[in-house]
Design a protein around this motif. Sequence first.
Motif, PDB file in Angstrom:
ATOM      1  N   MET A 129       0.832  -1.207   0.000  1.00 44.65           N
ATOM      2  CA  MET A 129       0.000   0.000   0.000  1.00 44.65           C
ATOM      3  C   MET A 129       0.868   1.259   0.000  1.00 44.65           C
ATOM      4  SD  MET A 129      -3.320  -0.713  -0.043  1.00 44.65           S
ATOM      5  CE  MET A 129      -4.166   0.689   0.721  1.00 44.65           C
ATOM      6  N   ALA A 130       1.925   1.229   0.779  1.00 43.48           N
ATOM      7  CA  ALA A 130       2.812   2.393   0.855  1.00 43.48           C
ATOM      8  C   ALA A 130       3.453   2.682  -0.501  1.00 43.48           C
ATOM      9  CB  ALA A 130       3.889   2.163   1.917  1.00 43.48           C
ATOM     10  N   ARG A 131       3.895   1.618  -1.164  1.00 40.46           N
ATOM     11  CA  ARG A 131       4.565   1.824  -2.450  1.00 40.46           C
ATOM     12  C   ARG A 131       3.561   2.224  -3.539  1.00 40.46           C
ATOM     13  NH1 ARG A 131       9.362   0.814  -4.634  1.00 40.46           N
ATOM     14  NH2 ARG A 131      10.128  -0.165  -2.726  1.00 40.46           N
ATOM     15  N   LYS A 132       2.443   1.536  -3.595  1.00 38.21           N
ATOM     16  CA  LYS A 132       1.489   1.792  -4.677  1.00 38.21           C
ATOM     17  C   LYS A 132       0.895   3.193  -4.604  1.00 38.21           C
ATOM     18  CE  LYS A 132      -2.694   0.047  -6.902  1.00 38.21           C
ATOM     19  NZ  LYS A 132      -3.705  -1.033  -6.969  1.00 38.21           N
ATOM     20  N   TYR A 133       0.561   3.639  -3.397  1.00 40.59           N
ATOM     21  CA  TYR A 133      -0.127   4.920  -3.245  1.00 40.59           C
ATOM     22  C   TYR A 133       0.761   6.020  -2.687  1.00 40.59           C
ATOM     23  CZ  TYR A 133      -4.200   1.955  -4.012  1.00 40.59           C
ATOM     24  OH  TYR A 133      -5.110   1.063  -4.539  1.00 40.59           O
ATOM     25  N   HIS A 134       2.066   5.768  -2.632  1.00 42.22           N
ATOM     26  CA  HIS A 134       3.029   6.776  -2.173  1.00 42.22           C
ATOM     27  C   HIS A 134       2.689   7.280  -0.768  1.00 42.22           C
ATOM     28  CE1 HIS A 134       4.558   6.709  -6.267  1.00 42.22           C
ATOM     29  NE2 HIS A 134       3.329   6.916  -6.691  1.00 42.22           N
ATOM     30  N   ILE A 135       2.504   6.335   0.143  1.00 46.74           N
ATOM     31  CA  ILE A 135       2.209   6.662   1.537  1.00 46.74           C
ATOM     32  C   ILE A 135       3.475   6.466   2.354  1.00 46.74           C
ATOM     33  CG2 ILE A 135       0.817   6.060   3.554  1.00 46.74           C
ATOM     34  CD1 ILE A 135      -1.233   4.855   1.577  1.00 46.74           C
ATOM     35  N   SER A 136       3.876   7.472   3.094  1.00 38.59           N
ATOM     36  CA  SER A 136       5.091   7.375   3.896  1.00 38.59           C
ATOM     37  C   SER A 136       4.834   6.591   5.178  1.00 38.59           C
ATOM     38  CB  SER A 136       5.607   8.779   4.248  1.00 38.59           C
ATOM     39  OG  SER A 136       6.002   9.467   3.085  1.00 38.59           O
ATOM     40  N   LEU A 137       5.674   5.608   5.434  1.00 41.00           N
ATOM     41  CA  LEU A 137       5.659   4.887   6.692  1.00 41.00           C
ATOM     42  C   LEU A 137       6.725   5.477   7.608  1.00 41.00           C
ATOM     43  CD1 LEU A 137       5.527   1.175   5.425  1.00 41.00           C
ATOM     44  CD2 LEU A 137       3.609   2.650   6.046  1.00 41.00           C
ATOM     45  N   SER A 138       6.523   5.348   8.902  1.00 43.58           N
ATOM     46  CA  SER A 138       7.543   5.819   9.839  1.00 43.58           C
ATOM     47  C   SER A 138       8.760   4.907   9.749  1.00 43.58           C
ATOM     48  CB  SER A 138       6.997   5.821  11.265  1.00 43.58           C
ATOM     49  OG  SER A 138       6.837   4.491  11.741  1.00 43.58           O
ATOM     50  N   LYS A 139       9.874   5.367  10.280  1.00 41.14           N
ATOM     51  CA  LYS A 139      11.096   4.567  10.260  1.00 41.14           C
ATOM     52  C   LYS A 139      10.884   3.249  11.003  1.00 41.14           C
ATOM     53  CE  LYS A 139      16.009   4.692  11.439  1.00 41.14           C
ATOM     54  NZ  LYS A 139      17.101   5.494  12.048  1.00 41.14           N
TER      55      LYS A 139
ATOM     56  N   LYS B 198       8.213  -8.784  -5.700  1.00 40.93           N
ATOM     57  CA  LYS B 198       9.446  -8.502  -4.957  1.00 40.93           C
ATOM     58  C   LYS B 198       9.622  -7.020  -4.676  1.00 40.93           C
ATOM     59  CE  LYS B 198      12.120 -12.542  -6.351  1.00 40.93           C
ATOM     60  NZ  LYS B 198      13.362 -13.023  -7.018  1.00 40.93           N
ATOM     61  N   ASN B 199       9.281  -6.168  -5.652  1.00 45.38           N
ATOM     62  CA  ASN B 199       9.471  -4.734  -5.444  1.00 45.38           C
ATOM     63  C   ASN B 199       8.439  -4.125  -4.504  1.00 45.38           C
ATOM     64  OD1 ASN B 199       7.265  -4.877  -7.086  1.00 45.38           O
ATOM     65  ND2 ASN B 199       7.914  -3.275  -8.513  1.00 45.38           N
ATOM     66  N   SER B 200       7.404  -4.907  -4.126  1.00 44.56           N
ATOM     67  CA  SER B 200       6.412  -4.416  -3.173  1.00 44.56           C
ATOM     68  C   SER B 200       6.738  -4.849  -1.755  1.00 44.56           C
ATOM     69  CB  SER B 200       5.016  -4.938  -3.544  1.00 44.56           C
ATOM     70  OG  SER B 200       4.566  -4.359  -4.734  1.00 44.56           O
ATOM     71  N   GLN B 201       7.746  -5.713  -1.602  1.00 46.64           N
ATOM     72  CA  GLN B 201       8.057  -6.257  -0.292  1.00 46.64           C
ATOM     73  C   GLN B 201       9.140  -5.471   0.428  1.00 46.64           C
ATOM     74  OE1 GLN B 201       8.619 -10.559  -0.379  1.00 46.64           O
ATOM     75  NE2 GLN B 201       7.377 -10.672  -2.217  1.00 46.64           N
ATOM     76  N   HIS B 202       9.676  -4.450  -0.213  1.00 46.85           N
ATOM     77  CA  HIS B 202      10.718  -3.643   0.409  1.00 46.85           C
ATOM     78  C   HIS B 202      10.374  -2.170   0.192  1.00 46.85           C
ATOM     79  CE1 HIS B 202      13.089  -7.257   0.996  1.00 46.85           C
ATOM     80  NE2 HIS B 202      12.829  -7.566  -0.267  1.00 46.85           N
ATOM     81  N   ASN B 203      10.246  -1.447   1.272  1.00 48.45           N
ATOM     82  CA  ASN B 203       9.825  -0.047   1.193  1.00 48.45           C
ATOM     83  C   ASN B 203      11.029   0.865   1.188  1.00 48.45           C
ATOM     84  OD1 ASN B 203       8.158   2.111   1.096  1.00 48.45           O
ATOM     85  ND2 ASN B 203       7.600   2.084   3.253  1.00 48.45           N
ATOM     86  N   VAL B 204      10.968   1.943   0.438  1.00 51.05           N
ATOM     87  CA  VAL B 204      12.092   2.866   0.365  1.00 51.05           C
ATOM     88  C   VAL B 204      11.724   4.262   0.839  1.00 51.05           C
ATOM     89  CG1 VAL B 204      13.181   1.607  -1.522  1.00 51.05           C
ATOM     90  CG2 VAL B 204      11.549   3.402  -2.067  1.00 51.05           C
ATOM     91  N   PHE B 205      10.547   4.420   1.383  1.00 57.14           N
ATOM     92  CA  PHE B 205      10.119   5.754   1.794  1.00 57.14           C
ATOM     93  C   PHE B 205      10.746   6.131   3.112  1.00 57.14           C
ATOM     94  CE2 PHE B 205       7.322   6.320  -1.632  1.00 57.14           C
ATOM     95  CZ  PHE B 205       6.736   5.116  -1.893  1.00 57.14           C
TER      96      PHE B 205
END
Length: 266
Positions: A211-221, A259-266
């Motif tokens: 969800m974070a990657r698809k919709y550009h939602i920032s997750l906390s550290k 695979k690219n949805s399983q690692h967040n970069v935000f």
Amino acid sequence: MNLKPIMSVIFSRQLNARFIPLINKLIIAALLLLLVGCTEQNSQPAFPNNAKGKHVQSFSQAKRILKDVYHDNTYSLYCNCRYLQRGKKLVPDLNSCGYQARKNAKRAARIEWEHIMPASYFGQRMSCWQQGGRKNCRRESELFRRMEADLHNLAPAIGEVNGDRSNFGFGNIRGESRRYGQCDMEIDFKKDLAEPPVRVRGDIARVYLYMARKYHISLSKNEQEQFTQWAKRDPVSRWEREKAKRVARFQDGPTPVDKNSQHNVF
């Protein structure tokens, strides 16, 4: 002596001294408005790249579709209770999982579709939510409707657990203070925190990262680190892959098992 050039210079300096501060203020105000506009725009989740692809129109439609998606995997997410369809209702077999109602037996007697990433988590970042909450976002925002109806973010849950979890975040809770019989789901109402069973932590983590990657939602550290670890420790299951394939009939775009949805970069 010709005083015209001298008077012209004096007048022009007086004019500049009078109007330049005003012009500067106007420029600053315009820049501030531009900055506010950019900030508001950046704070909103953006449409995914496949905005014109297949998608589910509403949460109501999503719930109808999910009955078909889960037709042969009728187990609740957190408590692993079997459930049956009786008419239009989904009814859990509480004995199949040793579930005991904490407080709300009526709600414990039904299956509800749980938003793994709560609607308020992404909704409250949107201006429509700030102007009227969830109902207003449903009326005013196509993006919110798509996010609320995202099939990957929805799973069957015992109604009471769904209600108790509310919009709490996921994390680790000290001790084993179980409130639902044999169901290994813990909720700390004082800290607004829920601890799901180990067996589904990877599923939950991958949905959050997706969800974070698809919709550009920032997750906390902390969320990034926790969900990345959960995803690694609990690998993708056969059912997760099967669900992703079935959902693809109704919804285009990435999935939590990519695979690219399983690692967040935000």
